[in-house]
Enzyme design. Structure first.
Site, PDB file in Angstrom:
ATOM      1  N   HIS A  37       0.842  -1.205   0.000  1.00 46.81           N
ATOM      2  CA  HIS A  37       0.000   0.000   0.000  1.00 46.81           C
ATOM      3  C   HIS A  37       0.880   1.259   0.000  1.00 46.81           C
ATOM      4  CE1 HIS A  37      -2.767  -2.919   2.206  1.00 46.81           C
ATOM      5  NE2 HIS A  37      -3.487  -2.570   1.165  1.00 46.81           N
ATOM      6  N   GLY A 149      -2.627  -1.699  -7.394  1.00 44.97           N
ATOM      7  CA  GLY A 149      -1.523  -2.657  -7.458  1.00 44.97           C
ATOM      8  C   GLY A 149      -1.776  -3.766  -8.462  1.00 44.97           C
ATOM      9  N   ASP A 152      -3.417  -7.335  -7.575  1.00 47.39           N
ATOM     10  CA  ASP A 152      -4.783  -7.705  -7.949  1.00 47.39           C
ATOM     11  C   ASP A 152      -4.939  -7.420  -9.438  1.00 47.39           C
ATOM     12  OD1 ASP A 152      -6.166  -8.210  -5.175  1.00 47.39           O
ATOM     13  OD2 ASP A 152      -4.863  -6.488  -4.937  1.00 47.39           O
TER      14      ASP A 152
HETATM   15  P1  AMP Z   1      -6.432  -3.990  -0.537  1.00 49.48           P
HETATM   16  O1  AMP Z   1      -6.269  -3.188   0.707  1.00 49.48           O
HETATM   17  O2  AMP Z   1      -5.975  -5.407  -0.406  1.00 49.48           O
HETATM   18  O3  AMP Z   1      -7.814  -3.867  -1.125  1.00 49.48           O
HETATM   19  O4  AMP Z   1      -5.461  -3.360  -1.608  1.00 49.48           O
HETATM   20  C1  AMP Z   1      -5.505  -1.999  -1.904  1.00 49.48           C
HETATM   21  C2  AMP Z   1      -4.589  -1.720  -3.067  1.00 49.48           C
HETATM   22  O5  AMP Z   1      -3.272  -2.106  -2.711  1.00 49.48           O
HETATM   23  C3  AMP Z   1      -4.967  -2.512  -4.332  1.00 49.48           C
HETATM   24  O6  AMP Z   1      -4.786  -1.685  -5.462  1.00 49.48           O
HETATM   25  C4  AMP Z   1      -3.966  -3.642  -4.297  1.00 49.48           C
HETATM   26  O7  AMP Z   1      -3.684  -4.175  -5.575  1.00 49.48           O
HETATM   27  C5  AMP Z   1      -2.737  -2.937  -3.727  1.00 49.48           C
HETATM   28  N1  AMP Z   1      -1.811  -3.924  -3.152  1.00 49.48           N
HETATM   29  C6  AMP Z   1      -2.082  -4.877  -2.232  1.00 49.48           C
HETATM   30  N2  AMP Z   1      -0.986  -5.618  -2.001  1.00 49.48           N
HETATM   31  C7  AMP Z   1      -0.007  -5.124  -2.802  1.00 49.48           C
HETATM   32  C8  AMP Z   1       1.360  -5.478  -3.041  1.00 49.48           C
HETATM   33  N3  AMP Z   1       1.944  -6.485  -2.415  1.00 49.48           N
HETATM   34  N4  AMP Z   1       2.064  -4.741  -3.931  1.00 49.48           N
HETATM   35  C9  AMP Z   1       1.481  -3.700  -4.596  1.00 49.48           C
HETATM   36  N5  AMP Z   1       0.202  -3.335  -4.414  1.00 49.48           N
HETATM   37  C10 AMP Z   1      -0.532  -4.032  -3.534  1.00 49.48           C
END
Ligand code: AMP
Length: 279
Positions: A37, A149, A152
């Site tokens: 994040h 990211g 996903d």
């Molecule tokens: P989430 O909180 O899991 O819904 O993720 C929020 C954002 O963070 C989304 O755009 C994800 O793709 C991105 N994200 C989560 N994990 C990673 C990672 N390891 N590397 C890069 N982006 C990430």
């Protein structure tokens, strides 16, 4: 950092930003923040005048209520991390702000089969929830850029296509996957892994690397998929899918020249991990 909880506070903030001619970078998250994040916040700060991060654990995208209940929630820690990253604003709405009683309908987007394959197949209804919340957030935010990211991969492909059909001037900026030193893709769900599961979890990364090496030889996709699945199962995973797909259509890759991505989803006990890699 400005903490914004209501839509009227958000409107006021965005109105002031517009008055000053500031560009807005938007980073939507579900909280339990980690370095993945943080990389999105940094990308936004490097490009946009103001960076707004949202934290909203969207109930409509969880197809199992136990998964929603167990989703890690660490709001105080998240706010501190965002402060340290010098984020300009944190939007932390209650569900009633995003989903008021008088339901707001999302338009029917033309997403072809982007939503029915891979995650869409194994998590029925998941992308309906993602589309609903992202339509709402993107409409509210009217950002110049939204940072998402590649972790996903399918989600960012769907939102990119959705944005082409929305009346907002927001461009999606895809950001690289941030990994632990042993290769495990960072995820809010990783904190739920036991020590033993955590050491096994890196196998996912190794199967992706192996797929990349074999693909460059080029070997048949089905053989790569079979051997990756076998490796994962031997390590103790229950595999939903390991697929090599065309990065644009998300359909099975048919030729070596295509831009391809290996995408994997597998369970370790009750925890479902996803990852992907360009081949
Ligand atoms: P989430 O909180 O899991 O819904 O993720 C929020 C954002 O963070 C989304 O755009 C994800 O793709 C991105 N994200 C989560 N994990 C990673 C990672 N390891 N590397 C890069 N982006 C990430």
């Amino acid at each position: 950092m400005q903490i914004i909880k209501t839509l009227s506070e958000l409107d006021l903030y965005l109105d002031c930003a517009k008055t000053l001619g500031k560009t807005i970078g938007f980073v939507p998250t579900m909280g339990a923040l980690h370095r993945g994040h943080a990389s999105l916040i940094e990308a936004s700060k490097a490009k946009d005048d103001l960076t707004i991060c949202s934290i909203f654990v969207n109930p409509t995208q969880f197809n199992e209520s136990s998964d929603l209940d167990k989703y890690p929630r660490t709001p105080e820690r998240d706010a501190l991390i965002l402060e340290m990253l010098k984020t300009d604003a944190l939007f932390m709405p209650e569900a009633t702000e995003i989903y008021p009683e008088k339901a707001i309908e999302s338009p029917a987007f033309q997403l072809s089969h982007l939503t029915t394959v891979l995650e869409g197949y194994y998590r029925p209804g998941h992308f309906d929830g993602v589309i609903e919340v992202m339509h709402r957030l993107l409409t509210l935010m009217q950002a110049d850029r939204v940072y998402m990211g590649l972790k996903d991969f399918q989600q960012q492909a769907i939102i990119t296509t959705m944005l082409e059909q929305m009346e907002v001037n927001t461009t999606l900026v895809p950001c690289s996957i941030i990994r632990e030193t042993d290769g495990l893709a960072m995820s809010s769900r990783n904190v739920r892994l036991t020590e033993e599961q955590r050491s096994v979890a890196t196998t996912i990364y190794h199967t992706l690397i192996e797929a990349k090496e074999k693909w460059s030889r080029p070997e048949a996709a089905s053989e790569i998929q079979r051997s990756a699945t076998e490796t994962l199962e031997k390590a103790g995973f229950k595999v939903d899918y390991f697929e090599i797909v065309n990065a644009r259509t998300l359909q099975a890759a048919t030729s070596f020249e295509e831009v391809t991505r290996a995408c994997v989803a597998a369970w370790l006990g009750e925890i479902r991990l996803i990852d992907n890699m360009e081949l």
